[in-house]
Enzyme design. Structure first.
Site, PDB file in Angstrom:
ATOM      1  N   ARG A  91      31.516  42.721  33.424  1.00 34.82           N
ATOM      2  CA  ARG A  91      33.167  41.912  33.625  1.00 34.82           C
ATOM      3  C   ARG A  91      32.761  40.132  32.682  1.00 34.82           C
ATOM      4  NH1 ARG A  91      35.127  41.903  39.476  1.00 34.82           N
ATOM      5  NH2 ARG A  91      35.319  43.853  40.253  1.00 34.82           N
TER       6      ARG A  91
ATOM      7  N   ASP B 231      35.962  33.121  37.750  1.00 32.70           N
ATOM      8  CA  ASP B 231      37.079  34.513  38.325  1.00 32.70           C
ATOM      9  C   ASP B 231      38.418  33.516  37.700  1.00 32.70           C
ATOM     10  OD1 ASP B 231      35.495  36.396  38.409  1.00 32.70           O
ATOM     11  OD2 ASP B 231      36.148  36.381  40.724  1.00 32.70           O
TER      12      ASP B 231
END
Length: 330
Positions: A217, A165
């Site tokens: 993602r 992330d």
């Protein structure tokens, strides 16, 4: 899957210029001292590319205690990780560090690496040739305005939250030649729909990564522009490939999508649409990409060349992941 959110459609014609796709020489493995490319190689914010711990002391670590100690020191270090190290939380990595796995067995398991805290910047960090498994939170978190970060030739799987992330005003990052697998929420870019401080930041390059049956993602982007996604191999991603949301600007080019029902999305779930341009991709057994608006060209920041999209599966499966970084002998 929730219906695709297409509110507030943005006007503008899609980019039409194509970058060269001339084939390059066969990939033979990078040297351990290779130089960061993409956004991590850009001179900006007082940093001349990403050099990590270059010039600092070289150390080898085999325990969690030693790893935690050296990644948290204020001085530059080149840290070699030997064998499997089990940690129980996120270790904070501060500025000017290179963390490099030895061979194909170097592993961090049980926890992960967080680049930077609110008081200790995580700028100018290189992470290469490491396996990450079973993290209790994120495997790697680039956060708190960290900039100039290169994550290369890693293997990431089975984390609790995200595998990699990038958020909270981080900038100038390259994610290259990594193998992502056995996970759902793979690579988030942008903290949340309400964290508008990410606007004007989050300039990230993703290239030659293998998104191997991970669900979603790859990345999922909010606010960042330009985000450059090229020459990646997407295989069997059950929810979607790339999602551009909240007015992000994403260029998706010369990737190979195989059995991905929703390869490219503008908007997702409750997030408003982002701008996205696609060009030169290959879609095999996959759906139709969504495009919207225009995107700043990455070439305004750095030069790059593309591999032919049709060659990407062979190149990426041969080159991505750990144990593929060649150490020079002279």
């Amino acid at each position: 899957m929730s219906p695709i959110n297409r509110r507030r459609l943005l006007a503008g014609a899609a980019l039409t210029a194509f970058a060269t796709t001339a084939p390059r020489a066969a990939w033979a493995g990078p040297a351990a001292d290779a130089v960061a490319d993409g956004f991590a190689g850009v001179t900006a914010l007082g940093q001349n590319g990403t050099t990590g711990g270059a010039g600092g002391q070289a150390v080898t670590v085999t325990t969690a205690e030693a790893l935690r100690d050296y990644v948290g020191r204020k001085e530059p270090y080149v840290i070699s990780v030997s064998g499997r190290i089990e940690v129980d939380d996120m270790l904070t990595v501060v500025a000017n560090k290179t963390i490099f796995g030895i061979g194909s067995t170097a592993e961090i398991t049980g926890g992960g690496l967080q680049l930077g805290s609110t008081t200790r910047p995580g700028n100018n960090v290189i992470i290469r040739n490491l396996r990450f498994t079973d993290a209790s939170d994120d495997s790697i978190s680039v956060t708190n305005s960290a900039h100039h970060v290169w994550i290369d030739h890693c293997d990431l799987s089975r984390g609790f939250d995200g595998l990699l992330d990038i958020k909270r005003q981080s900038d100038y990052v390259t994610v290259s030649w990594n193998h992502f697998h056995d996970h759902s929420k793979t690579a988030l870019l942008g903290h949340s729909d309400t964290y508008t401080a990410d606007r004007g930041k989050l300039r990230v390059t993703y290239h030659h990564n293998f998104f191997d049956r991970t669900d979603q993602r790859h990345p999922r982007v909010r606010f960042g522009e330009p985000v450059h996604v090229y020459n990646n191999y997407y295989r069997g991603n059950s929810l979607y490939g790339v999602a551009s949301t909240e007015d992000a600007g994403v260029l998706v080019e010369a990737n190979y999508f195989e059995n991905v029902a929703h390869p490219v999305l503008s908007g997702y779930d409750k997030s408003g649409p982002g701008r996205v341009v696609e060009r030169g991709n290959v879609y095999v057994g996959s759906g139709t990409p969504q495009t919207l608006g225009t995107v700043v060209e990455p070439r305004t920041y750095y030069a790059y060349s593309l591999d032919n999209a049709a060659d990407v599966p062979a190149l990426v499966t041969a080159g991505a992941g750990v144990g593929r970084v060649q150490r020079r002998t002279s």
